[in-house]
Write an enzyme that holds these catalytic residues in place. Structure first.
Site, PDB file in Angstrom:
ATOM      1  N   LYS A   1      -9.799   0.180  -2.880  1.00 36.05           N
ATOM      2  CA  LYS A   1      -9.710  -0.097  -1.443  1.00 36.05           C
ATOM      3  C   LYS A   1     -10.127   1.155  -0.684  1.00 36.05           C
ATOM      4  CE  LYS A   1      -6.618  -1.396   2.350  1.00 36.05           C
ATOM      5  NZ  LYS A   1      -5.294  -1.911   2.759  1.00 36.05           N
TER       6      LYS A   1
ATOM      7  N   LYS B   1      -6.533   3.392  -3.510  1.00 31.85           N
ATOM      8  CA  LYS B   1      -6.997   3.386  -2.114  1.00 31.85           C
ATOM      9  C   LYS B   1      -7.313   4.802  -1.666  1.00 31.85           C
ATOM     10  CE  LYS B   1      -5.176   2.053   2.467  1.00 31.85           C
ATOM     11  NZ  LYS B   1      -4.069   1.359   3.161  1.00 31.85           N
TER      12      LYS B   1
ATOM     13  N   ASP C   1       0.874  -1.175   0.000  1.00 28.98           N
ATOM     14  CA  ASP C   1       0.000   0.000   0.000  1.00 28.98           C
ATOM     15  C   ASP C   1       0.915   1.229   0.000  1.00 28.98           C
ATOM     16  OD1 ASP C   1      -1.684  -2.180   0.612  1.00 28.98           O
ATOM     17  OD2 ASP C   1      -3.059  -0.888   1.737  1.00 28.98           O
TER      18      ASP C   1
END
Length: 222
Positions: free
Chosen positions: A182, A153, A89
């Site tokens: 996400k 994300k 991430d």
């Protein structure tokens, strides 16, 4: 699809203890979450705690502000992969986005992608949607969609505003179909988690994962 399979069980506070990482991994195995998301220095420990389990290990790169130089993010990524991370991430350089330096943003992801994807690792890019304008979010969708990332994300959880249904819908409207979403930041109950999934999120970054699962008990379809 069960809601547990959407969840990245997350513990990223700076004061996290090793025993909390172990507990996070135990809970991930118990509830069969998609992944745990832990600080980079705990990836090796998480790999040991999750040995034999079907739970992915995610970690963060350039966290939480994305300021790190591109070379530093590449180095962080390589080290995390060596330690056993399956998913990264990566925080985009939020300052570059706010300054409209789209050449830097494109250059950053185009240097990161070949290194990470050559190892078969999942790439999630965090853009901190809560501090961006709609136009900035759309531009990010265009650049990262073209770069071939796996997930965009919403948030780190450190900005003043986390995941929103509106941001997820905007992502879905402007991202290529192959790029998943996400949502993270402020997801504390089942009802909100379900809203985000219905809006298009396919992963949820949550520290309140167990509470969400308890809220899902008795619900059909999740």
């Amino acid at each position: 699809m069960k809601i547990n399979q959407y969840i990245d069980h997350t513990i990223l506070k700076p004061t996290v203890l090793l025993q909390e990482i172990e507990q996070c991994c135990r809970e991930a195995m118990e509830y069969q979450f998609a992944a745990v998301c832990v600080p980079p220095n705990f990836v090796r420990s998480a790999k040991q705690f999750l040995e034999g389990a079907d739970v992915k290990i995610a970690t963060v790169i350039g966290f939480p502000f994305g300021y790190s130089a591109i070379e530093a993010k590449i180095a962080e990524s390589i080290l995390a992969i060596v330690d056993g991370a399956n998913e990264l991430d990566i925080v985009a350089n939020i300052s570059a986005i706010k300054n409209g330096d789209w050449l830097y943003i494109a250059n950053e992801i185009n240097h990161l992608m070949p290194v990470i994807k050559s190892k078969g690792v999942t790439v999630k890019i965090i853009i901190e949607s809560g501090v961006l304008t709609e136009e900035e979010i759309i531009k990010c969708c265009d650049i990262y969609g073209a770069a071939g990332i796996d997930y965009l994300k919403t948030s780190t959880g450190y900005a003043e505003k986390g995941a929103t249904v509106e941001a997820v819908r905007l992502f879905r409207l402007h991202l290529p179909a192959h790029v998943q979403i996400k949502a993270s930041g402020g997801i504390r109950n089942y009802a909100f988690a379900r809203e985000l999934i219905d809006a298009g999120a396919t992963r949820l970054g949550c520290s309140a994962s167990v509470a969400i699962m308890k809220g899902a008990e008795g619900e059909s379809g999740y």
